[in-house]
Structure formats: structure tokens, C-alpha cells
Design an enzyme around this catalytic site. Structure first.
Site, short mmCIF file in Angstrom:
data_model
loop_
_atom_site.label_atom_id
_atom_site.label_comp_id
_atom_site.label_asym_id
_atom_site.label_seq_id
_atom_site.Cartn_x
_atom_site.Cartn_y
_atom_site.Cartn_z
N LYS A 124 0.79 -1.31 -0.08
CA LYS A 124 -0.25 0.11 0.00
C LYS A 124 0.81 1.24 -0.13
O LYS A 124 1.96 1.31 0.71
CB LYS A 124 -0.84 0.09 1.17
CG LYS A 124 -2.07 0.71 1.12
CD LYS A 124 -3.26 0.32 0.74
CE LYS A 124 -4.39 1.10 0.30
NZ LYS A 124 -5.76 0.46 -0.14
N ASP A 164 -7.01 4.50 -4.60
CA ASP A 164 -7.57 4.06 -3.56
C ASP A 164 -8.32 5.58 -3.26
O ASP A 164 -8.28 6.26 -3.99
CB ASP A 164 -6.60 3.67 -2.32
CG ASP A 164 -7.12 3.11 -0.93
OD1 ASP A 164 -7.52 2.10 -1.09
OD2 ASP A 164 -7.42 3.90 -0.02
N GLY A 237 -18.07 8.26 -3.66
CA GLY A 237 -16.98 8.14 -4.41
C GLY A 237 -17.29 6.73 -5.47
O GLY A 237 -18.29 6.36 -5.64
#
Ligand code: GLU
Length: 444
Positions: A124, A164, A237
Site C-alpha cells: 500500500k 484508493d 466516490g
């Protein structure tokens, strides 16, 4: 397993990294029984090795805003575990990003990616940069500056970032463009790319679609159907959009969306062009949902969360710890049937414990939202083959993967009384795969 001792030593080594410690604690408690059945894990210090990232990159990201002012953000990439494949996971640009939040996300990603059945390790990255209020050229300059450092650590077979929170197709495009300029290669070191340069059909919809496929399986276990159910969802989103689209296609009624400013309650249901409008709202970069209420003449609740509305199904789709114990209690009191965490660690540990204790159908993000990264894996396959699959092919593969993940949760999470503990099921299934792969590859 000496769970408490391991947790204490981690806390001493990483003080203040609350989200990371929260994620580790949940997994360690879930896997205690299977771990104790495998004494070879203890000998190989599997726990001590699995909870620490392989490596972490931290770097400054200097960039120049539209007024010529120099700004400095902090960029990170956490390469957590590559036992089952190249590091793989998203990039988060948000003011809340810290090393702790990215370590929790990378840790979760490792098990999530294992659940997808595809060969992907966990990673990540991100930065404490918020796209709110930034012009397109500022966003581009920031993405390029971020890549100027990161490019040397990633690649199609080493570490493959994606989007993300705060990172969508536009940001991926800017980062990938800069990556290619510096690395001089074109094998697809990012996923979530635009369709014209190696992206996959269905990738934008995948997290939301996958979550709904998973929720349908959860309901089926109880002999229930999604059709006709009311759904409270948070966020507005890309993930919330995909979930709203698939849920409404399958006959459910979406009654809420939310943003940092509050939530909107639309009793007639958010469907059709109202769902398309979510994309417009997102594209403004303002990070607010109130304009939806003004446009469609419905109620806006400033500073509140949607969990106070009565709904059959609750889908947290925004950010970690967005649903706490009080929210869970409100949902239980108003008769919620199913809570599926679409955001990563969307519910606090206390909220999860309460829902599991009360026998609510609850599943964690690492299972429910795995469709996003699974479809990233399908994008990697298409790039490696220099081919493109049709939307139907990708969707069918995604659907099958979500059903398989659900099945793994049932196998590992079914309790003697019949209750399916999806938290335990997902953690044990993910852990066993990673642990066995680590055992096979020696102490590295
Ligand atoms: N950010 C998404 C996740 O949390 C997607 C990651 C990816 O596609 O690599 O799983």
C-alpha cells in the site's frame, strides 16, 4: 499462541500506530485456534514475520502550486508481504495518511489479496496530500513529484500500485505517464489505468460490483434476496457509485449517501441518473454531498452519519472506523439484517464485536471489497498477455472470485450453531494461504 505478548511487543516497537495495531489484533485473535494446530508456524516465527512489512519507503514530495509556492508532502510505499506474488495494493492521497494507516492497509491487503485466489502479495502507498481544492495541474505536478521517487521501487513483477481514496483514473494516468518516462518500459506497473492504455473493462465498477455480489451470497445463506431491500450507504466516490449501480440493478433501494459534510436521505431511492450524478459530484473535487440534496429536493443531515436511518442493509463505503459501536447499536435497534464493510476496516473493533455477538450478518472489508484488487489482478493478466477481455468476461470472472471468497469464509467461519463468522473465516482463509506460502519458501 502468545497473542497478548506479541501485541505488547508490537505496541512497544510501534507506539501510537493505532490503526495498524487494531488490524493486527483482529487478525491474531481470529487465527488463534488454527495457529495452535500448527506447531511448525511457531518454530518458523510466522506471526512475528507476518505482522512486519518487508520494507517501507518514506520520502519527501516537494512540488510547486499554481501560485509558485513550494509545498512539501510525505510520500510512502509499504511493501508488506510478497509470499504469494508481487506486492499489490492501492495508493491513498488523503490528509489522514500516516505510516500507521498505510501499514494497516498493507497488512489487510496481504490477506485480502490471498483471498482473491490470484497470485498477488500485499502493499500500500500514498501521501498526506488532499486533492480537495487543487487544480488539475497541481494534481498532475504532485503525482509526477511522487513518482519521481517511487518509480525505482515498483514494476509489473515487483510492486504494482493502483488507486484508493483520493486516487482515481486521472491520478493513475499522471503517475503512470511519469513512471514510463523514467523507467522506459511498458509492462503495466499500475492497475486502474485508462482503457486506452492498458486498463481493464469493469475495473472502475469492480469494488462496488464485487461487494454487492458478496452481499447477495451472504443474504442467500439466510434464504434472503437483495431485491426490495433498503440500503444505507456511506461515501459517494467510486466505490459507493459501483455498489449503488449494481444494487439498484438487482432491485434494491439505495436511500443514503454521505460525505465529510454529512449525509443525504433520499426515500425514493438513488437510481438511474441520480447514480450518474455521484460521478459529477466526485469530479468537482469539493468532497461534499449537500449539492445532491439541493438538486433532488431531499433532506441533508449536516455533520451526521447515515447509520441513524432505518435500512435492511448497511454498506460503509468511505473510510476506516466510520461506523462505531453507537452506530452499530442504532442499526441493530432499527432491525438491520446485513452489514457488509466495503471500506477497509470501516467498522471499529467494538462495533464488529457487538454485531458478531448479536448474530448480525456481518462481513469485513478484506472479503467484501476484494473485487477491486481482484479485477486489478485480471488487468495484470491481460497486460501480460497483451490482450483485452470483454466486459462480460471480466465481470463473470469477478463474480466467480467473489463467490469463491464467500465460500472460503463459510468453510473457515461457520460456527457450531450455524452462525457464519465472516471475520474469522476471512482472516483464517487469508492467513493460512500466506503462512503456508511463507513456510514453503524458508526463512527469508
Ligand atoms: N485500493 C483498493 C483496495 O483497497 C484496490 C487495490 C488494487 O487494485 O491494487 O483493495
Amino acid at each position: 499462541m502468545k497473542t497478548e505478548l506479541i501485541l505488547q511487543s508490537l505496541e512497544a516497537k510501534h507506539p501510537g500506530e493505532h490503526e495498524y495495531l487494531q488490524a493486527v489484533k483482529e487478525v491474531l485473535h481470529s487465527i488463534e485456534d488454527v495457529y495452535n494446530e500448527h506447531p511448525e508456524f511457531e518454530k518458523a516465527a510466522i506471526i512475528e514475520r507476518i505482522v512486519e512489512p518487508d520494507r517501507v519507503f518514506t520520502f519527501k514530495v516537494p512540488w510547486v502550486d499554481d501560485n509558485g509556492k513550494v509545498k512539501v508532502n510525505i510520500g510512502y510505499r509499504v511493501q508488506f508481504n510478497n509470499a504469494i506474488g508481487p506486492y499489490k495494493g492501492g495508493t491513498r492521497f488523503h490528509a489522514s495518511v500516516t505510516l500507521s494507516s498505510l501499514k494497516f492497509l498493507g497488512f489487510e491487503q496481504t490477506f485480502k489479496n490471498a483471498l482473491t485466489t490470484l497470485p498477488m502479495g500485499g502493499g500500500k502507498g500514498g501521501a498526506d496530500f488532499s486533492i480537495r481544492g487543487k487544480s488539475a495541474t497541481e494534481v498532475m505536478r504532485f503525482c509526477q513529484a511522487y513518482m519521481l521517487e517511487l518509480w525505482r521501487h515498483i514494476g509489473a513483477d515487483t510492486d504494482v500500485p493502483a488507486g484508493d481514496v483520493g486516487v482515481g483514473a486521472r491520478e493513475i494516468g499522471y503517475m503512470y505517464g511519469m513512471y514510463k518516462k523514467l523507467a522506459c518500459e511498458n509492462t503495466g506497473a499500475f492497475t486502474g489505468k485508462g482503457l486506452d492504455y492498458g486498463g481493464s473493462l469493469i475495473r472502475p465498477e469492480a469494488t462496488g460490483f464485487g461487494a454487492i455480489y458478496f452481499a447477495v451470497e451472504m443474504l442467500k445463506e439466510k434464504g434472503l434476496d437483495l431485491k426490495g431491500k433498503t440500503v444505507a450507504l456511506s461515501g459517494f466516490g467510486n466505490v459507493a457509485w459501483g455498489a449503488a449501480l449494481k444494487a439498484s440493478q438487482l432491485g434494491a433501494k439505495i436511500i443514503t449517501i454521505s460525505g465529510p459534510d454529512g449525509y443525504v436521505y433520499d426515500p425514493d431511492g438513488i437510481s438511474g441518473e441520480k447514480i450518474d450524478y455521484l460521478l459529477e459530484l466526485r469530479a468537482t473535487g469539493e468532497d461534499i454531498v449537500e449539492p445532491y440534496a439541493e438538486r433532488y429536493g431531499v433532506k441533508f443531515f449536516s455533520g451526521k452519519r447515515p447509520w441513524q436511518q432505518k435500512a435492511d442493509i448497511a454498506l460503509p463505503c468511505a473510510i476506516q472506523n466510520e461506523l462505531d459501536k453507537n452506530d452499530a447499536q442504532m442499526l441493530i435497534d432499527s432491525g438491520v439484517t446485513c452489514v457488509a464493510e466495503v471500506s477497509n476496516m470501516g467498522c471499529t473493533a467494538e462495533a464488529v464485536d457487538l454485531m458478531v455477538e448479536k448474530g448480525i450478518l456481518f462481513a469485513p472489508g478484506k472479503a467484501v471489497n476484494a473485487g477491486g484488487v481482484a479485477t486489478s489482478g485480471l488487468e495484470m493478466s491481460q497486460n501480460a498477455m497483451h490482450l483485452r477481455w470483454t466486459a462480460e468476461e471480466v465481470d463473470a470472472k469477478l463474480h466467480q472470485i467473489m463467490n469463491d471468497i464467500h465460500e472460503q469464509c463459510v468453510v473457515y467461519g461457520k460456527q457450531p450453531g450455524g452462525y457464519i463468522n465472516y471475520v474469522k473465516g476471512a482472516n483464517v482463509a487469508g492467513f493460512m494461504k500466506v503462512a503456508q506460502a511463507m513456510m514453503a519458501q524458508g526463512i527469508v
